[in-house]
Design a protein around this motif. Structure first.
Motif, short mmCIF file in Angstrom:
data_model
loop_
_atom_site.label_atom_id
_atom_site.label_comp_id
_atom_site.label_asym_id
_atom_site.label_seq_id
_atom_site.Cartn_x
_atom_site.Cartn_y
_atom_site.Cartn_z
N ILE A 305 -8.98 -1.44 3.53
CA ILE A 305 -9.52 -2.71 4.02
C ILE A 305 -8.56 -3.35 5.01
N ILE A 306 -7.28 -3.37 4.64
CA ILE A 306 -6.27 -3.95 5.54
C ILE A 306 -6.16 -3.13 6.82
N SER A 307 -6.20 -1.81 6.70
CA SER A 307 -6.09 -0.94 7.87
C SER A 307 -7.27 -1.13 8.83
N GLU A 308 -8.46 -1.40 8.27
CA GLU A 308 -9.64 -1.58 9.10
C GLU A 308 -9.64 -2.93 9.82
N LYS A 309 -8.87 -3.86 9.33
CA LYS A 309 -8.80 -5.17 9.99
C LYS A 309 -7.68 -5.15 11.03
N LYS A 310 -7.86 -4.27 12.02
CA LYS A 310 -6.81 -4.04 13.02
C LYS A 310 -6.53 -5.27 13.87
N ALA A 311 -7.52 -6.12 14.03
CA ALA A 311 -7.32 -7.32 14.84
C ALA A 311 -6.49 -8.37 14.11
N GLN A 312 -6.38 -8.21 12.79
CA GLN A 312 -5.68 -9.22 12.00
C GLN A 312 -4.31 -8.75 11.50
N TYR A 313 -4.24 -7.46 11.12
CA TYR A 313 -3.01 -6.94 10.54
C TYR A 313 -2.41 -5.85 11.42
N ASP A 314 -1.11 -5.78 11.45
CA ASP A 314 -0.38 -4.81 12.27
C ASP A 314 -0.70 -3.39 11.79
N PRO A 315 -1.33 -2.54 12.62
CA PRO A 315 -1.74 -1.18 12.19
C PRO A 315 -0.56 -0.31 11.73
N ALA A 316 0.58 -0.42 12.41
CA ALA A 316 1.73 0.41 12.03
C ALA A 316 2.24 0.03 10.64
N LEU A 317 2.25 -1.24 10.35
CA LEU A 317 2.69 -1.70 9.03
C LEU A 317 1.67 -1.32 7.96
N ALA A 318 0.39 -1.34 8.31
CA ALA A 318 -0.65 -0.93 7.37
C ALA A 318 -0.48 0.54 7.02
N SER A 319 -0.08 1.35 8.00
CA SER A 319 0.17 2.77 7.75
C SER A 319 1.36 2.95 6.81
N SER A 320 2.38 2.12 6.98
CA SER A 320 3.55 2.17 6.09
C SER A 320 3.17 1.80 4.67
N LEU A 321 2.21 0.90 4.53
CA LEU A 321 1.72 0.52 3.20
C LEU A 321 1.13 1.73 2.49
N ILE A 322 0.32 2.51 3.18
CA ILE A 322 -0.29 3.69 2.57
C ILE A 322 0.79 4.70 2.17
N SER A 323 1.81 4.84 3.00
CA SER A 323 2.91 5.75 2.65
C SER A 323 3.58 5.33 1.36
N PHE A 324 3.74 4.03 1.17
CA PHE A 324 4.34 3.50 -0.06
C PHE A 324 3.47 3.82 -1.27
N ILE A 325 2.17 3.66 -1.13
CA ILE A 325 1.25 3.86 -2.24
C ILE A 325 1.28 5.30 -2.75
N ILE A 326 1.33 6.25 -1.83
CA ILE A 326 1.20 7.66 -2.23
C ILE A 326 2.53 8.37 -2.45
N ALA A 327 3.66 7.73 -2.06
CA ALA A 327 4.95 8.41 -2.07
C ALA A 327 5.29 9.06 -3.40
N ASN A 328 5.18 8.34 -4.49
CA ASN A 328 5.49 8.89 -5.81
C ASN A 328 4.33 8.67 -6.77
N ASN A 329 3.12 8.78 -6.24
CA ASN A 329 1.93 8.58 -7.06
C ASN A 329 0.93 9.70 -6.77
N PRO A 330 1.00 10.82 -7.51
CA PRO A 330 0.11 11.96 -7.27
C PRO A 330 -1.37 11.60 -7.32
N GLU A 331 -1.73 10.67 -8.21
CA GLU A 331 -3.13 10.27 -8.34
C GLU A 331 -3.65 9.64 -7.05
N MET A 332 -2.84 8.73 -6.48
CA MET A 332 -3.24 8.07 -5.23
C MET A 332 -3.24 9.07 -4.07
N LYS A 333 -2.27 9.99 -4.07
CA LYS A 333 -2.20 10.99 -3.00
C LYS A 333 -3.41 11.91 -3.05
N ALA A 334 -3.81 12.30 -4.26
CA ALA A 334 -4.98 13.17 -4.42
C ALA A 334 -6.24 12.45 -3.95
#
Length: 355
Positions: A305-334
Motif C-alpha cells: 500500500i505504501i509502495s503504491e502511494k508513490k506520490a506521497q511516500y519516497d519509493p526508495a525508502l518504501a523498497s527498503s521497508l520491504i527489505s526489512f520485512i523479509i530479511a529474517n522472516n522466511p514466511e514473509m519472503k515466501a
C-alpha cells in the motif's frame, strides 16, 4: 548464550551459558538460579538459587566458574534473565553469547520501559534516561549492519501508543540504515532515533476519550487529532530539544511528497530524508497494528500500500521497508515470492489506495 551438550542423565533439558558480561550486571541478589556442569558426575547441578544474596565469597565463586565457561541457567529461567538484561541494555554491546533474535526482544522491552516512563511524565529526568537507552540501541545496531534485520519479529500489534512509537523506532532505524549505512564513516543515529520515538509525543496531551475512540472520527475530532503535531512542537520547546533532525521527524511525519499532508502542506525536497523515513515507519506501524475498524494488516500488504502511494511516500525508502520485512522472516519472503498471492495483495492494496 549457547546450548551446552546434553547428556543422557540430564534428560532433554537445555541450559544456556552466561557470560562474564552478563554476570557483571548482577547486583546484590541473583536475578535467576545458576548452575554448573559437574565433570565428576557428568551432569548439570545447581550452584545458587534465584534471589540468593551475593556475598563477596559467592561472587568470587560465580566469577571463577564464569571465567571457565562453566556457568549456566536453565532455559526455563531465560525470561527472567531477559527481563533483567532489559534494564541493563549496555551489557548487550559486548555480549557474544546472546542470539540476535533474543537481543532484539530484550531491546524492545528495555526501550518500551523508558518510553512509557517518559510519555507518562515528559520531563528532563525521564528524557535523559530515554536518551541513554537510545544511545545504547544506536550503538548496538551500528556495530553490526545485519542486526537491524532481527527487529521485525519483535514488533507488537496491539493498539498502544508506546508500543507504536517503539515499533516506529525499529522500523524507521532499519529503513534509514538500509539507505545511509557506510562502514567507513560512522553516523550518529541518536537524532533520528529520538525523532522516531518523539514523533507522536503530542498524542499524550489529547483527551483519552479521543485517542481511544472506537468509532469513526467526526470532522472536528479529526482536526483535533491533527493538532498533536503542534502540541509536540510546544513540548519540544519546553524540553529544550533543538536538534533539527528530531524536529523534522516530529513536525513533518504527516507531510507528503505531493503536498497533501499536514500541518504545513510541505512537499518534495522541503521534507527531509529523516522525516520521510518517519512518515513511512509511522504509517506502516499504524497499518500492522489493530484498529477499531479492522484487524492488523499483513506487513507485506501494508508495505505494498505504501509502495503504491508513490506520490506521497519516497519509493526508495518504501523498497527498503520491504527489505526489512523479509530479511529474517522466511514466511514473509515466501509470501513475496508467491506470484498469485502477490497479485491478490496488490489488487487489495490498489483498492485501499483508491479509497
Amino acid at each position: 548464550m549457547v546450548n551446552i551438550t546434553n547428556h543422557d542423565d540430564v534428560s532433554s533439558e537445555e541450559f544456556l551459558q552466561i557470560s562474564t558480561n552478563i554476570v557483571s550486571t548482577f547486583g546484590n541478589r541473583l536475578p535467576v538460579s545458576i548452575c554448573i556442569h559437574d565433570d565428576e558426575i557428568d551432569r548439570v547441578v545447581p550452584l545458587f538459587e534465584r534471589e540468593t544474596r551475593i556475598s563477596d565469597k559467592k561472587r568470587q565463586t560465580i566469577d571463577n566458574y564464569c571465567a571457565e565457561g562453566n556457568l549456566f541457567i536453565s532455559k526455563e529461567d531465560y525470561a527472567k534473565l531477559a527481563g533483567h538484561i532489559s534494564k541493563n541494555l549496555g551489557s548487550l554491546l559486548t555480549e557474544h553469547y546472546l542470539e540476535e533474535t533474543d537481543a532484539a526482544k530484550i531491546f524492545y522491552d528495555g526501550v518500551l520501559e523508558k518510553v512509557r516512563a517518559f510519555y507518562s511524565n515528559p520531563i528532563g529526568e525521564t528524557l535523559e534516561d530515554l536518551k541513554s537507552t537510545l544511545a545504547i540501541y544506536c550503538e548496538y545496531v551500528w556495530i553490526d549492519p545485519n542486526r537491524w534485520t532481527y527487529f521485525f519479529n519483535t514488533l507488537r500489534r496491539e493498539k498502544d501508543l508506546c508500543c507504536h512509537v517503539v515499533n516506529t523506532l525499529f522500523v524507521g532505524t532499519a529503513i534509514y540504515l538500509k539507505v545511509v549505512y557506510n562502514p567507513k564513516k560512522k553516523l550518529d543515529l541518536r537524532p533520528i532515533a529520538m525523532g522516531l520515538i518523539l514523533h507522536d509525543l503530542g498524542m499524550t496531551q489529547l483527551p483519552t476519550a479521543l485517542s481511544t475512540k472506537n468509532s469513526p472520527f467526526l470532522y472536528k475530532e479529526r482536526m483535533r487529532m491533527q493538532e498533536h503535531v503542534d502540541i509536540s512542537e510546544k513540548m519540544l520547546y519546553r524540553l529544550d530539544i533543538k536538534d533539527e533532525i528530531v524536529k523534522s521527524c516530529v513536525f513533518d511525519h504527516h507531510e507528503r511528497i505531493d503536498g497533501s499532508g499536514y500541518p504545513r502542506g510541505r512537499r518534495a525536497e522541503a521534507i527531509s530524508t529523516e522525516a520521510r523515513v518517519c512518515a513511512i515507519a509511522d504509517a506502516f506501524c499504524g497499518m500492522i497494528s489493530e484498529r477499531w475498524h479492522r484487524a492488523a494488516l499483513n506487513p507485506i500488504l501494508a508495505a505494498i500500500i505504501i509502495s503504491e502511494k508513490k506520490a506521497q511516500y519516497d519509493p526508495a525508502l518504501a523498497s527498503s521497508l520491504i527489505s526489512f520485512i523479509i530479511a529474517n522472516n522466511p514466511e514473509m519472503k515466501a509470501l513475496l515470492q508467491n506470484k498469485e498471492k502477490m497479485k491478490q495483495l496488490k489488487a487489495i492494496a490498489l483498492q485501499k489506495c483508491a479509497q
